[in-house]
Design an enzyme around this catalytic site. Structure first.
Site, mmCIF file in Angstrom:
data_model
loop_
_atom_site.group_PDB
_atom_site.id
_atom_site.type_symbol
_atom_site.label_atom_id
_atom_site.label_comp_id
_atom_site.label_asym_id
_atom_site.label_seq_id
_atom_site.Cartn_x
_atom_site.Cartn_y
_atom_site.Cartn_z
ATOM 1 N N LYS A 128 0.872 -1.184 0.000
ATOM 2 C CA LYS A 128 0.000 0.000 0.000
ATOM 3 C C LYS A 128 0.901 1.224 0.000
ATOM 4 O O LYS A 128 1.653 1.457 0.960
ATOM 5 C CB LYS A 128 -0.903 -0.021 1.241
ATOM 6 C CG LYS A 128 -1.796 1.177 1.406
ATOM 7 C CD LYS A 128 -2.694 0.963 2.623
ATOM 8 C CE LYS A 128 -3.464 2.197 3.014
ATOM 9 N NZ LYS A 128 -4.357 2.660 1.963
ATOM 10 N N GLU A 136 -3.279 0.902 -3.611
ATOM 11 C CA GLU A 136 -3.937 0.676 -2.304
ATOM 12 C C GLU A 136 -4.038 -0.813 -1.996
ATOM 13 O O GLU A 136 -4.622 -1.206 -0.988
ATOM 14 C CB GLU A 136 -5.354 1.257 -2.320
ATOM 15 C CG GLU A 136 -5.430 2.768 -2.333
ATOM 16 C CD GLU A 136 -5.607 3.345 -0.934
ATOM 17 O OE1 GLU A 136 -5.380 2.620 0.041
ATOM 18 O OE2 GLU A 136 -5.967 4.523 -0.844
ATOM 19 N N THR A 157 -2.485 6.858 0.081
ATOM 20 C CA THR A 157 -3.694 6.959 0.892
ATOM 21 C C THR A 157 -4.473 8.172 0.402
ATOM 22 O O THR A 157 -3.888 9.147 -0.071
ATOM 23 C CB THR A 157 -3.375 7.058 2.401
ATOM 24 O OG1 THR A 157 -4.593 7.029 3.152
ATOM 25 C CG2 THR A 157 -2.582 8.299 2.743
HETATM 26 C C1 LIG Z 1 -9.145 9.072 10.474
HETATM 27 C C2 LIG Z 1 -9.069 8.564 9.066
HETATM 28 O O1 LIG Z 1 -9.801 8.978 8.196
HETATM 29 N N1 LIG Z 1 -8.163 7.617 8.814
HETATM 30 C C3 LIG Z 1 -7.920 6.937 7.653
HETATM 31 C C4 LIG Z 1 -8.378 7.323 6.406
HETATM 32 C C5 LIG Z 1 -8.051 6.518 5.335
HETATM 33 N N2 LIG Z 1 -7.340 5.409 5.532
HETATM 34 C C6 LIG Z 1 -7.015 4.525 4.420
HETATM 35 C C7 LIG Z 1 -8.155 3.736 3.909
HETATM 36 C C8 LIG Z 1 -7.786 3.520 2.463
HETATM 37 O O2 LIG Z 1 -6.853 2.501 2.315
HETATM 38 C C9 LIG Z 1 -7.081 4.769 2.123
HETATM 39 C C10 LIG Z 1 -7.962 5.724 1.408
HETATM 40 O O3 LIG Z 1 -8.596 6.559 2.254
HETATM 41 O O4 LIG Z 1 -6.554 5.293 3.336
HETATM 42 C C11 LIG Z 1 -6.898 5.062 6.756
HETATM 43 O O5 LIG Z 1 -6.218 4.024 6.935
HETATM 44 N N3 LIG Z 1 -7.186 5.828 7.806
#
Ligand SMILES: CC(=O)Nc1ccn([C@H]2C[C@H](O)[C@@H](CO)O2)c(=O)n1
EC number: 3.5.1.135
Length: 109
Positions: free
Chosen positions: A20, A73, A23
């Site tokens: 990954k 991802e 994000t």
């Molecule tokens: C607090 C919060 O929003 N934390 C997050 C947001 C996104 N992610 C991850 C989930 C997906 O793999 C990507 C895309 O958003 O990022 C996360 O781990 N924590």
């Protein structure tokens, strides 16, 4: 002292394995800067698990996401859109943060 970014703990294995490498976040988490090193913690219990180096940050629309983003991802595009809808209901604009795991001294707390 590095700034801190959190990830849901279910993504820890993929991040540590280098599967990954991006994000997608809302504008509240668009603050990382290219070249910055970040301490990375789990969202649920604030556990430090690695450092990442930020390679790119740019805005992206939901409609522009493609299979390449999904691969970065370690998901299918449908899975990625489901995850985003779960975390950010109704949102169609994001910030893409591309990163790599830091190595050497930067990988230790
Ligand atoms: C607090 C919060 O929003 N934390 C997050 C947001 C996104 N992610 C991850 C989930 C997906 O793999 C990507 C895309 O958003 O990022 C996360 O781990 N924590």
């Amino acid at each position: 002292m590095y700034r801190k970014l959190t990830f849901f703990s279910r993504f820890v294995p993929d991040i540590l394995a280098g599967r990954k490498t991006i994000t997608l976040r809302d504008e509240a988490e668009s603050w990382p800067r290219i070249g910055e090193t970040l301490d990375v913690h789990t969202f649920e219990d604030d556990r430090w698990f690695c450092r990442i180096c930020v390679e790119d940050v740019h805005p992206i629309e939901l409609a522009a996401l493609d299979d390449t983003h999904a691969r970065q991802e370690n998901m299918t595009l449908a899975e990625l859109k489901d995850v985003l809808a779960g975390i950010y209901p109704g949102r169609d604009a994001f910030w893409l943060i591309r990163f790599k795991l830091c190595s050497g001294d930067d990988s230790q707390p």
